[in-house]
Design an enzyme around this catalytic site. Structure first.
Site, PDB file in Angstrom:
ATOM      1  N   ALA A   1      19.315  38.599   4.613  1.00  0.00           N
ATOM      2  CA  ALA A   1      19.308  38.511   6.149  1.00  0.00           C
ATOM      3  C   ALA A   1      20.213  38.109   6.303  1.00  0.00           C
ATOM      4  CB  ALA A   1      18.529  38.620   6.329  1.00  0.00           C
TER       5      ALA A   1
ATOM      6  N   GLU B   1      23.959  28.374   3.213  1.00  0.00           N
ATOM      7  CA  GLU B   1      23.578  28.487   2.347  1.00  0.00           C
ATOM      8  C   GLU B   1      23.033  27.125   1.100  1.00  0.00           C
ATOM      9  OE1 GLU B   1      21.572  30.918   0.697  1.00  0.00           O
ATOM     10  OE2 GLU B   1      22.141  29.990  -0.725  1.00  0.00           O
TER      11      GLU B   1
ATOM     12  N   ALA C   1      15.852  33.563  -5.652  1.00  0.00           N
ATOM     13  CA  ALA C   1      17.806  33.144  -5.348  1.00  0.00           C
ATOM     14  C   ALA C   1      18.057  32.167  -4.859  1.00  0.00           C
ATOM     15  CB  ALA C   1      18.183  34.310  -5.564  1.00  0.00           C
TER      16      ALA C   1
ATOM     17  N   CYS D   1      17.761  37.023  -2.529  1.00  0.00           N
ATOM     18  CA  CYS D   1      17.834  36.970  -3.873  1.00  0.00           C
ATOM     19  C   CYS D   1      18.408  39.045  -4.154  1.00  0.00           C
ATOM     20  CB  CYS D   1      16.112  37.977  -3.849  1.00  0.00           C
ATOM     21  SG  CYS D   1      15.506  36.749  -3.419  1.00  0.00           S
TER      22      CYS D   1
ATOM     23  N   SER E   1      21.371  38.877  -4.639  1.00  0.00           N
ATOM     24  CA  SER E   1      22.161  38.365  -5.690  1.00  0.00           C
ATOM     25  C   SER E   1      21.684  38.289  -6.937  1.00  0.00           C
ATOM     26  CB  SER E   1      23.226  37.211  -5.232  1.00  0.00           C
ATOM     27  OG  SER E   1      24.186  37.305  -4.340  1.00  0.00           O
TER      28      SER E   1
ATOM     29  N   ILE F   1      17.237  48.263  -6.930  1.00  0.00           N
ATOM     30  CA  ILE F   1      16.939  49.274  -6.964  1.00  0.00           C
ATOM     31  C   ILE F   1      16.667  49.698  -4.895  1.00  0.00           C
ATOM     32  CG2 ILE F   1      14.113  50.666  -6.371  1.00  0.00           C
ATOM     33  CD1 ILE F   1      14.197  49.046  -9.291  1.00  0.00           C
TER      34      ILE F   1
ATOM     35  N   HIS G   1       8.445  40.116  -5.072  1.00  0.00           N
ATOM     36  CA  HIS G   1       8.620  40.830  -3.857  1.00  0.00           C
ATOM     37  C   HIS G   1       7.803  39.698  -2.569  1.00  0.00           C
ATOM     38  CE1 HIS G   1       9.555  44.402  -5.506  1.00  0.00           C
ATOM     39  NE2 HIS G   1      10.529  43.764  -5.474  1.00  0.00           N
TER      40      HIS G   1
HETATM   41  C1  LIG Z   1      14.347  39.244  -9.679  1.00  0.00           C
HETATM   42  C2  LIG Z   1      13.703  40.040  -8.631  1.00  0.00           C
HETATM   43  C3  LIG Z   1      14.115  41.468  -8.565  1.00  0.00           C
HETATM   44  C4  LIG Z   1      14.434  42.152  -7.245  1.00  0.00           C
HETATM   45  N1  LIG Z   1      14.456  43.155  -7.218  1.00  0.00           N
HETATM   46  C5  LIG Z   1      14.947  44.308  -6.679  1.00  0.00           C
HETATM   47  C6  LIG Z   1      14.523  45.193  -5.990  1.00  0.00           C
HETATM   48  O1  LIG Z   1      15.257  45.936  -7.209  1.00  0.00           O
HETATM   49  N2  LIG Z   1      15.148  45.928  -5.676  1.00  0.00           N
HETATM   50  C7  LIG Z   1      14.610  45.815  -4.026  1.00  0.00           C
HETATM   51  O2  LIG Z   1      14.486  46.271  -3.212  1.00  0.00           O
HETATM   52  N3  LIG Z   1      14.187  44.773  -3.818  1.00  0.00           N
HETATM   53  C8  LIG Z   1      14.050  43.405  -5.002  1.00  0.00           C
HETATM   54  N4  LIG Z   1      14.275  42.157  -5.138  1.00  0.00           N
HETATM   55  C9  LIG Z   1      13.253  41.612  -3.752  1.00  0.00           C
HETATM   56  C10 LIG Z   1      14.662  41.504  -3.235  1.00  0.00           C
HETATM   57  O3  LIG Z   1      15.077  40.857  -3.437  1.00  0.00           O
HETATM   58  C11 LIG Z   1      14.051  40.596  -1.718  1.00  0.00           C
HETATM   59  O4  LIG Z   1      12.491  40.727  -1.035  1.00  0.00           O
HETATM   60  C12 LIG Z   1      15.184  40.405  -0.589  1.00  0.00           C
HETATM   61  O5  LIG Z   1      16.216  40.172  -1.147  1.00  0.00           O
HETATM   62  C13 LIG Z   1      14.734  39.153   0.133  1.00  0.00           C
HETATM   63  O6  LIG Z   1      15.626  39.058   1.669  1.00  0.00           O
HETATM   64  P1  LIG Z   1      15.454  37.848   2.389  1.00  0.00           P
HETATM   65  O7  LIG Z   1      16.715  37.925   3.346  1.00  0.00           O
HETATM   66  O8  LIG Z   1      14.138  37.925   2.580  1.00  0.00           O
HETATM   67  O9  LIG Z   1      15.346  36.029   1.362  1.00  0.00           O
HETATM   68  P2  LIG Z   1      16.541  35.807   0.596  1.00  0.00           P
HETATM   69  O10 LIG Z   1      18.170  36.828  -0.232  1.00  0.00           O
HETATM   70  O11 LIG Z   1      15.804  34.985  -1.098  1.00  0.00           O
HETATM   71  O12 LIG Z   1      17.811  34.572   1.505  1.00  0.00           O
HETATM   72  C14 LIG Z   1      16.986  33.532   1.273  1.00  0.00           C
HETATM   73  C15 LIG Z   1      18.368  32.175   1.291  1.00  0.00           C
HETATM   74  O13 LIG Z   1      18.005  31.168   1.806  1.00  0.00           O
HETATM   75  C16 LIG Z   1      18.408  29.894   1.391  1.00  0.00           C
HETATM   76  N5  LIG Z   1      17.692  29.274   1.749  1.00  0.00           N
HETATM   77  C17 LIG Z   1      16.427  28.517   0.936  1.00  0.00           C
HETATM   78  N6  LIG Z   1      16.463  27.133   1.558  1.00  0.00           N
HETATM   79  C18 LIG Z   1      17.611  27.187   2.405  1.00  0.00           C
HETATM   80  C19 LIG Z   1      17.614  26.173   2.854  1.00  0.00           C
HETATM   81  N7  LIG Z   1      16.881  25.380   3.459  1.00  0.00           N
HETATM   82  N8  LIG Z   1      18.169  25.921   3.465  1.00  0.00           N
HETATM   83  C20 LIG Z   1      18.974  27.294   3.786  1.00  0.00           C
HETATM   84  N9  LIG Z   1      19.132  27.956   2.540  1.00  0.00           N
HETATM   85  C21 LIG Z   1      18.016  28.006   2.033  1.00  0.00           C
HETATM   86  C22 LIG Z   1      19.033  30.686  -0.189  1.00  0.00           C
HETATM   87  O14 LIG Z   1      19.205  30.677  -1.812  1.00  0.00           O
HETATM   88  C23 LIG Z   1      18.687  32.780  -0.483  1.00  0.00           C
HETATM   89  O15 LIG Z   1      20.361  32.539  -0.563  1.00  0.00           O
HETATM   90  C24 LIG Z   1      13.829  41.339  -6.284  1.00  0.00           C
HETATM   91  C25 LIG Z   1      13.824  40.017  -5.849  1.00  0.00           C
HETATM   92  C26 LIG Z   1      13.837  38.720  -7.189  1.00  0.00           C
HETATM   93  C27 LIG Z   1      13.813  38.128  -6.899  1.00  0.00           C
END
Ligand SMILES: Cc1cc2nc3c(=O)[nH]c(=O)nc-3n(C[C@H](O)[C@H](O)[C@H](O)COP(=O)(O)OP(=O)(O)OC[C@H]3O[C@@H](n4cnc5c(N)ncnc54)[C@H](O)[C@@H]3O)c2cc1C
Length: 492
Positions: free
Chosen positions: A14, A33, A79, A85, A87, A92, A427
């Site tokens: 996001a 990040e 991640a 995540c 990355s 899917i 998730h």
């Molecule tokens: C192994 C795996 C497989 C998956 N497969 C799928 C799939 O095939 N299809 C699908 O739709 N979804 C999949 N998901 C789920 C999906 O990827 C996640 O739900 C989604 O990407 C989450 O997005 P986000 O922005 O909430 O968090 P994230 O993408 O996790 O982003 C959070 C970011 O904040 C950073 N961060 C954390 N704490 C701090 C801090 N204190 N200071 C600075 N930076 C920080 C992290 O390093 C990270 O880069 C998968 C997840 C995983 C883990």
């Protein structure tokens, strides 16, 4: 002290979207990040290698509170890298169904979760992200789709399905956010593919945010491992469903009683870290006669939907947990992994201490709902997988069931297996839940604003009001686009 108009905490799925959209509108933005850049790392670039990042420096790999009878090896693999995540996931790429959107609208009000807002945001995502479908040439994928049809689950074009009824008892090829197997994460799609990045965008990698600092309830700056960064307009937290609640609590936003335990001054008393949701998963593993065929793109190219479960299929043995529990392994095999689409069991995320270095305490409480509806859905899911595997299309390919094993038949034995060798699809969601302005059991308003504070928003999977019925990554991109538009329209 460095100064920006907007500071986005977390350059993940996001965070990058929001940072880019605000900077494209000419605003000075820092995306901060904690992890390294994704560029130049082949494990990230090719989606087939996603599993090689688990438990490495790119993974927070948080432990879970142990519960008797449950898989003791399960961790939260989240991640720590630019793109978050997106990355290191399986790419899917399904958008939420109309039923999810209508449900969230009923829980939040406002215009955030309307068909129109979501469709516009999805169109903006599609401008940036490239998608593909596997050609479906390998033996196991072909057999799986045929077997599903023989079982009465017709094949549909999953990338076009929007109505909930059309996502029940069907199968299909899964859309992936990749191009010829190269990942289309938020970082690739929004940053690396851009002809030119907005000059007002600053992406800082390897910088961890430890606290948000407030002045009379207004979020004004963040304390980071590289010094303080000031935000003259707003701070947007996008650190994901486990690290966002951790950061808010460290900063004084959370249950007052819990923060008092650690001597943290309370800025806003909110149910941060409650309502942790996920997609709990089980697996049915089969030995095959010889190789079921190599992966076409990333090994997870087809799937099916039952009544309450989604089934992922892979042409290999997904036996990470079953092998540790002593179930048999074999050289060749296939796996069907049903997960509960709208699981209702809720866990919590809490602080272990006031030290940002400490991992959060994650009590996932998987399959704990009083009515057993989550675990019952998985029992039905396992039975459905077995029926699919018994169809003529798999004749000559499936040799025997490795896990749970044909001797495991009655509900109680199946439940024991599900708890012991089960997992989640990684998730996590819902820990800073969005809801009506007037409700007391939510953390953010429908405008993504953190209640009881000013100039602070949260926009990541943690705001989901209930579990999305498909893999969440596209939903997160959509909600990030919606949040960015809200910030920009308020600014105008
Ligand atoms: C192994 C795996 C497989 C998956 N497969 C799928 C799939 O095939 N299809 C699908 O739709 N979804 C999949 N998901 C789920 C999906 O990827 C996640 O739900 C989604 O990407 C989450 O997005 P986000 O922005 O909430 O968090 P994230 O993408 O996790 O982003 C959070 C970011 O904040 C950073 N961060 C954390 N704490 C701090 C801090 N204190 N200071 C600075 N930076 C920080 C992290 O390093 C990270 O880069 C998968 C997840 C995983 C883990």
């Amino acid at each position: 002290m460095k100064q920006y108009e907007y500071v986005v905490v977390g350059g993940g799925t996001a965070g990058i979207v929001i940072g880019v959209r605000l900077a494209e509108a000419g605003h000075r933005v820092a995306v901060v990040e904690a992890g390294p850049t994704d560029l130049g790392d082949p494990r990230i670039e090719y989606t087939r290698d996603w599993a090689s990042m688990i438990d490495t420096e790119l993974d927070f790999s948080y432990p879970l509170v142990q519960r008797e009878g449950f898989n003791p090896y399960l961790r939260e693999h989240i991640a720590k890298v630019l793109g978050g995540c997106s990355s290191h996931n399986n790419t899917i790429a399904l958008r939420p169904s109309r039923a999810d959107i209508a449900h969230w609208n009923s829980l939040c009000g406002g215009d955030t979760w309307t068909e129109e807002t979501v469709s516009e945001a999805w169109a903006r995502v599609q401008e940036k992200v490239r998608f593909e479908l596997a050609p479906i040439e390998n033996r196991a994928n072909i057999a799986f789709l045929e077997a599903c049809e023989q079982q009465g689950l017709p094949r549909v074009e999953l990338e076009t399905v929007l109505a909930e009824d059309d996502l029940r008892n069907v199968c299909g090829v899964l859309p992936l956010n990749s191009e010829e197997g190269r990942r289309e994460s938020s970082a690739v799609a929004y940053l690396h593919h851009a002809d030119e990045l907005p000059p007002t965008l600053n992406v800082l990698t390897g910088v961890r945010v430890d606290r948000i600092l407030f002045d009379s309830g207004r979020a004004v700056s963040v304390e980071t491992s590289a010094g303080q960064i000031e935000a003259s307009e707003e701070i947007i937290v996008t650190a994901g469903s486990l690290n966002t609640p951790k950061l808010l609590m460290l900063s004084g936003v959370g249950h007052a009683e819990h923060l008092n335990e650690f001597g943290i001054d309370v800025v806003s008393d909110l149910p941060v870290g409650d309502h942790l949701l996920d997609h709990p998963e089980s697996g049915v593993l089969f030995e095959t006669s010889g190789s079921p065929g190599g992966m076409e793109i990333n090994g997870w190219e087809v799937g099916a939907f039952g009544e309450d479960v989604m089934i992922h299929f892979t042409q290999e043995l997904y036996d990470d947990y079953t092998s540790l529990q002593g179930y048999p392994v074999s050289e060749h095999g296939i796996s069907m992994t049903p997960n509960v689409r709208r699981a209702v069991s809720e866990g919590t995320v809490r602080l272990r201490s006031s030290d940002p270095e400490d991992t959060p305490v994650i009590d996932a409480q998987l399959l704990s709902d009083e009515d057993d509806s989550d675990i019952d859905a998985l029992v039905a899911g396992i039975r459905l997988c077995r029926e699919i595997a018994a169809q003529p299309a798999f004749e000559g390919l499936v040799v025997r069931e490795l896990a749970p094993g044909t001797e495991v038949q009655d509900d109680e034995d199946l439940k024991r297996y599900i708890r012991l060798a089960g997992a989640t699809v990684f998730h996590p969601a819902g820990t800073c839940r969005m809801g009506f302005d007037c409700s007391t059991d939510n953390v953010v308003t429908p405008d993504f604003k953190v209640k009881g504070t000013r100039a602070l928003r949260v926009a990541d999977a943690s705001v989901l009001p209930s579990m999305v019925g498909v893999n969440p990554c596209m939903t997160v991109l959509i909600l990030a686009e919606i949040c960015a538009q809200k910030i920009l329209s308020e600014r105008r």
